[in-house]
Design a protein around this motif. Structure first.
Motif, short mmCIF file in Angstrom:
data_model
loop_
_atom_site.label_atom_id
_atom_site.label_comp_id
_atom_site.label_asym_id
_atom_site.label_seq_id
_atom_site.Cartn_x
_atom_site.Cartn_y
_atom_site.Cartn_z
N SER A 51 37.23 -19.38 82.84
CA SER A 51 35.84 -19.54 83.23
C SER A 51 35.64 -20.89 83.91
O SER A 51 36.17 -21.91 83.45
CB SER A 51 34.93 -19.44 82.00
OG SER A 51 35.03 -18.17 81.40
N GLY A 52 34.91 -20.89 85.01
CA GLY A 52 34.67 -22.11 85.74
C GLY A 52 35.73 -22.45 86.76
O GLY A 52 35.65 -23.49 87.43
N SER A 53 36.73 -21.57 86.92
CA SER A 53 37.82 -21.85 87.86
C SER A 53 37.49 -21.44 89.29
O SER A 53 38.27 -21.73 90.20
CB SER A 53 39.10 -21.15 87.40
OG SER A 53 38.94 -19.74 87.38
N GLY A 54 36.36 -20.75 89.48
CA GLY A 54 35.96 -20.37 90.83
C GLY A 54 36.11 -18.91 91.18
O GLY A 54 35.96 -18.52 92.34
N LYS A 55 36.39 -18.07 90.17
CA LYS A 55 36.58 -16.64 90.45
C LYS A 55 35.34 -16.01 91.08
O LYS A 55 35.43 -15.29 92.07
CB LYS A 55 36.95 -15.89 89.18
CG LYS A 55 38.25 -16.31 88.53
CD LYS A 55 38.67 -15.36 87.42
CE LYS A 55 37.64 -15.21 86.33
NZ LYS A 55 37.38 -16.46 85.60
N THR A 56 34.18 -16.28 90.50
CA THR A 56 32.95 -15.70 91.02
C THR A 56 32.65 -16.20 92.43
O THR A 56 32.24 -15.43 93.31
CB THR A 56 31.77 -16.01 90.09
OG1 THR A 56 32.01 -15.43 88.80
CG2 THR A 56 30.47 -15.45 90.65
N THR A 57 32.89 -17.48 92.66
CA THR A 57 32.69 -18.04 94.00
C THR A 57 33.59 -17.34 95.01
O THR A 57 33.15 -16.97 96.11
CB THR A 57 32.97 -19.55 94.00
OG1 THR A 57 32.04 -20.19 93.12
CG2 THR A 57 32.82 -20.13 95.40
N LEU A 58 34.86 -17.14 94.64
CA LEU A 58 35.78 -16.47 95.55
C LEU A 58 35.34 -15.04 95.83
O LEU A 58 35.36 -14.58 96.98
CB LEU A 58 37.19 -16.49 94.97
CG LEU A 58 38.27 -15.79 95.81
CD1 LEU A 58 38.32 -16.37 97.22
CD2 LEU A 58 39.63 -15.90 95.12
#
Length: 236
Positions: A51-58
């Motif tokens: 969580s917070g690693s940028g998956k949703t952003t990607l």
């Protein structure tokens, strides 16, 4: 896992292609950087990361919901990130399917109407789309007598199949699956994965699958670790 190979003759241009993509919400803060990513038709990519690693952003970048600060994203070999928001909406509806963690079915609509929503937004022919929806639902193991039932009346497993049918109805170039197995036990998880990938392969659809579950890696021939984006895509 050795999946069924795509049976449709689609162009061999990449389904999705990213070059020198950089995104940040504010300059000097957290930054996502992806030098290169190219997935041909029918290839499947597993994205892992905390969580917070940028998956949703990607995923938002891949779906055209947001645009990169730098770099370029192409969909089916055509500009995607650089076109207007309205054009991206159109391209998304026609060429990208999504399976959400919460499935996002409309409970009071029938099974068939839930599936046909994707065709409506894509501007597809209604009669042709309904014929394909019926075939796809039966291929996914749903009996015709269920097609007019409200989605809320189905079991969780049946609702998952409806969500897959909706995502694949328009034979999209790209299917994005955002943690759709997170609430499933091991048996139901594996059944879901097999059905999803078999049907995606039948359409020649490229799949990008996001999950915290490392046990799902065996279903994919490519892997992207959000903690090491500078290293690009690695083989599993």
């Amino acid at each position: 896992m050795t999946g069924i190979k795509p049976v449709t003759d689609k162009p061999k241009i990449p389904a999705i292609e990213l070059k020198n993509v950089v995104f940040y919400y504010r300059r000097g803060g957290w930054q996502l950087s992806l030098p290169e990513l190219s997935l041909p038709p029918g290839q499947h990519l597993f994205i892992k990361g905390a969580s917070g690693s940028g998956k949703t952003t990607l995923l938002n970048l891949l779906a055209g919901i947001i645009s990169p600060r730098q770099g370029e994203i192409k969909l089916n070999g055509e500009p995607f990130s650089s076109v207007s928001a309205a054009k991206r909406d159109t391209l998304r509806a026609r060429h990208i399917g999504v399976v959400f963690q919460q499935l996002n079915l409309i409970s009071y609509l029938s099974v068939l109407d839930n599936v046909l929503l994707s065709a409506h937004f894509a501007g597809s022919n209604k009669q042709t789309s309904e014929q394909r929806a019926r075939v796809l639902l039966q291929r996914l193991g749903l009996e015709p007598e269920l097609f007019e039932q409200q989605a809320a009346a189905l079991s969780v497993g049946q609702q998952q199949r409806v969500a897959i049918a909706r995502a694949l109805l328009t034979e999209p170039a790209l299917l994005i699956a955002d943690e759709p197995t997170s609430a499933l036990d091991a048996d139901n998880r594996d059944s879901f994965m097999q059905i999803l990938l078999e049907q995606a392969n039948a359409c020649g659809t490229t799949v990008i699958f996001v999950s915290h579950d490392p046990g799902l890696r065996r279903y994919f021939d490519k892997q992207l670790d959000m903690q090491h984006l500078a290293q690009g895509v690695k083989s599993c």
